[in-house]
Design a protein around this motif. Structure first.
Motif, PDB file in Angstrom:
ATOM      1  N   VAL A  94      -3.903   4.216  -3.914  1.00 45.15           N
ATOM      2  CA  VAL A  94      -2.446   4.073  -3.995  1.00 45.15           C
ATOM      3  C   VAL A  94      -1.851   5.143  -4.904  1.00 45.15           C
ATOM      4  N   ILE A  95      -2.445   5.316  -6.071  1.00 49.69           N
ATOM      5  CA  ILE A  95      -1.925   6.283  -7.041  1.00 49.69           C
ATOM      6  C   ILE A  95      -1.950   7.696  -6.463  1.00 49.69           C
ATOM      7  N   LYS A  96      -3.029   8.054  -5.796  1.00 52.95           N
ATOM      8  CA  LYS A  96      -3.145   9.404  -5.237  1.00 52.95           C
ATOM      9  C   LYS A  96      -2.204   9.616  -4.057  1.00 52.95           C
ATOM     10  N   SER A  97      -1.959   8.558  -3.285  1.00 55.54           N
ATOM     11  CA  SER A  97      -1.115   8.692  -2.098  1.00 55.54           C
ATOM     12  C   SER A  97       0.375   8.625  -2.430  1.00 55.54           C
ATOM     13  N   GLY A  98       0.704   7.979  -3.554  1.00 60.92           N
ATOM     14  CA  GLY A  98       2.109   7.830  -3.917  1.00 60.92           C
ATOM     15  C   GLY A  98       2.867   6.851  -3.045  1.00 60.92           C
ATOM     16  N   LYS A  99       2.153   5.948  -2.397  1.00 64.88           N
ATOM     17  CA  LYS A  99       2.808   4.932  -1.571  1.00 64.88           C
ATOM     18  C   LYS A  99       1.996   3.643  -1.621  1.00 64.88           C
ATOM     19  N   ASN A 100       2.592   2.582  -1.078  1.00 69.66           N
ATOM     20  CA  ASN A 100       1.942   1.258  -1.057  1.00 69.66           C
ATOM     21  C   ASN A 100       1.672   0.720  -2.459  1.00 69.66           C
ATOM     22  N   TYR A 101       2.633   0.901  -3.379  1.00 74.75           N
ATOM     23  CA  TYR A 101       2.465   0.405  -4.740  1.00 74.75           C
ATOM     24  C   TYR A 101       2.341  -1.113  -4.789  1.00 74.75           C
ATOM     25  N   HIS A 102       2.771  -1.778  -3.726  1.00 76.10           N
ATOM     26  CA  HIS A 102       2.641  -3.239  -3.693  1.00 76.10           C
ATOM     27  C   HIS A 102       1.176  -3.679  -3.774  1.00 76.10           C
ATOM     28  N   VAL A 103       0.232  -2.798  -3.389  1.00 69.63           N
ATOM     29  CA  VAL A 103      -1.186  -3.145  -3.472  1.00 69.63           C
ATOM     30  C   VAL A 103      -1.613  -3.303  -4.935  1.00 69.63           C
ATOM     31  N   ILE A 104      -1.081  -2.449  -5.818  1.00 71.86           N
ATOM     32  CA  ILE A 104      -1.373  -2.586  -7.251  1.00 71.86           C
ATOM     33  C   ILE A 104      -0.807  -3.900  -7.768  1.00 71.86           C
ATOM     34  N   VAL A 105       0.400  -4.226  -7.333  1.00 73.91           N
ATOM     35  CA  VAL A 105       1.029  -5.492  -7.728  1.00 73.91           C
ATOM     36  C   VAL A 105       0.190  -6.663  -7.231  1.00 73.91           C
ATOM     37  N   GLU A 106      -0.235  -6.587  -5.999  1.00 74.25           N
ATOM     38  CA  GLU A 106      -1.049  -7.640  -5.387  1.00 74.25           C
ATOM     39  C   GLU A 106      -2.318  -7.896  -6.194  1.00 74.25           C
ATOM     40  N   ILE A 107      -3.049  -6.856  -6.478  1.00 79.02           N
ATOM     41  CA  ILE A 107      -4.319  -6.996  -7.198  1.00 79.02           C
ATOM     42  C   ILE A 107      -4.098  -7.564  -8.594  1.00 79.02           C
ATOM     43  N   SER A 108      -3.137  -7.026  -9.319  1.00 81.00           N
ATOM     44  CA  SER A 108      -2.929  -7.440 -10.709  1.00 81.00           C
ATOM     45  C   SER A 108      -2.292  -8.821 -10.809  1.00 81.00           C
ATOM     46  N   SER A 109      -1.641  -9.292  -9.749  1.00 77.45           N
ATOM     47  CA  SER A 109      -1.008 -10.616  -9.775  1.00 77.45           C
ATOM     48  C   SER A 109      -1.951 -11.728  -9.324  1.00 77.45           C
TER      49      SER A 109
END
Length: 313
Positions: A94-109
């Motif tokens: 996600v970080i490298k692509s600069g998109k789909n930041y919701h995946v980081i939210v999903e994992i951390s939540s």
């Protein structure tokens, strides 16, 4: 809860030798790879990886990367990582692509405090940067505040609830999220610091006060990454099973299946609660998840995901 079907006893050495045979000759025997790795839990897979390296002096995961391609390769690669390492890889993508930041939210939540801490440690070991450092370096504004707050959170996990706090913070969220008049910083503070039990109480109080869920009409076609992040966090805290069902449903409904989202859910939840996700999917869509998946994808990728779903093709 889990859909994975794994034997109680297995020989890591025998599995390693069978996998080696699958790689020899003209082309890889994908069926043999799937029949072994698709029926081994995380501890068994790690034992196979260690045995393979001891016997053949090469990393099994790297060999798999060279032997299989496409969606199957991505699914098998991520499946063979330990849970925390897999999440670290998903976040880095996600970080490298600069998109789909919701995946980081999903994992951390969704993860527990201890599980999230393990992901941060795995990320540091793999990439030689802290997770929060990379998140902060590649985002800005309210999105950065939300993501950094979520990935660094270590929440209280007890059952205590402060009813007055739930009342007041339901109103703060209403102003910030629905009316867009209040402080986004306050909404971020609430979502990144409160226990999941307290947050659920706040969301329930919101529904009682306003007669609708807080996520209702939160997103539209103009929503930015920050608003999508808020939506994802609230959905995951409130009921992550229903959240994952929606991710799978949306992945299948798309014009052209979203294989990345489909793989992420099945691979990451097969050893945890994919059976519950499948049950919710059936109740909502009147179609078994494995049947919907089988209709949308094909080949060895299909065989592998169906194996993780507990159904052989």
């Amino acid at each position: 809860m889990a859909t994975l079907i794994a034997p109680s006893n297995h020989s890591p050495q025998a599995d390693a030798e069978s996998l080696k045979k699958a790689f020899e000759g003209w082309g890889t025997d994908e069926n043999l790879v799937i029949s072994i790795l698709g029926h081994r839990n995380v501890h068994q897979r790690q034992a196979i990886r260690r045995a393979y390296e001891e016997i053949y002096q090469e990393d099994l995961v790297k060999r798999l990367e060279s032997e299989i391609k496409g969606d199957l390769e991505k699914a098998v690669y991520r499946w063979n990582l330990e849970h925390a390492d897999r999440d670290a890889v998903l976040i880095n993508v996600v970080i490298k692509s600069g998109k789909n930041y919701h995946v980081i939210v999903e994992i951390s939540s969704v993860l527990s405090p201890e599980e999230l801490f393990a992901v941060r440690r795995a990320y540091l070991n793999r990439y030689k940067h802290s997770l929060e450092e990379d998140v902060a370096a590649h985002t800005s504004g309210h999105l950065r505040q939300l993501l950094v707050g979520l990935v660094t959170s270590f929440r209280y996990v007890g059952e205590e609830i402060n009813a007055k706090l739930a009342q007041s913070e339901a109103e703060i969220l209403h102003e910030a999220v629905k009316e867009k008049k209040g402080s986004h910083e306050e909404a971020i503070r609430i979502l990144t610091t409160r226990s999941k039990t307290q947050l659920i109480a706040t969301f329930n109080r919101y529904r009682e006060i306003h007669g609708t869920s807080i996520t209702k009409k939160l997103l539209d076609e103009k929503s930015d990454d920050f608003q999508k992040g808020l939506y994802t966090a609230i959905r995951c805290f409130n009921d992550h099973i229903k959240y994952y069902e929606k991710v799978v449903r949306d992945a299948i409904k798309k014009s052209g299946t979203d294989e990345d989202a489909l793989t992420r859910v099945i691979v990451s939840r097969a050893e945890k609660d994919l059976k519950l996700i499948s049950d919710v999917y059936y109740k909502r869509n009147s179609v078994h998840l494995e049947d919907a998946v089988a209709k949308e994808i094909s080949g060895d990728y299909k065989k592998f995901l169906l194996t993780l779903l507990g159904k052989e093709d």
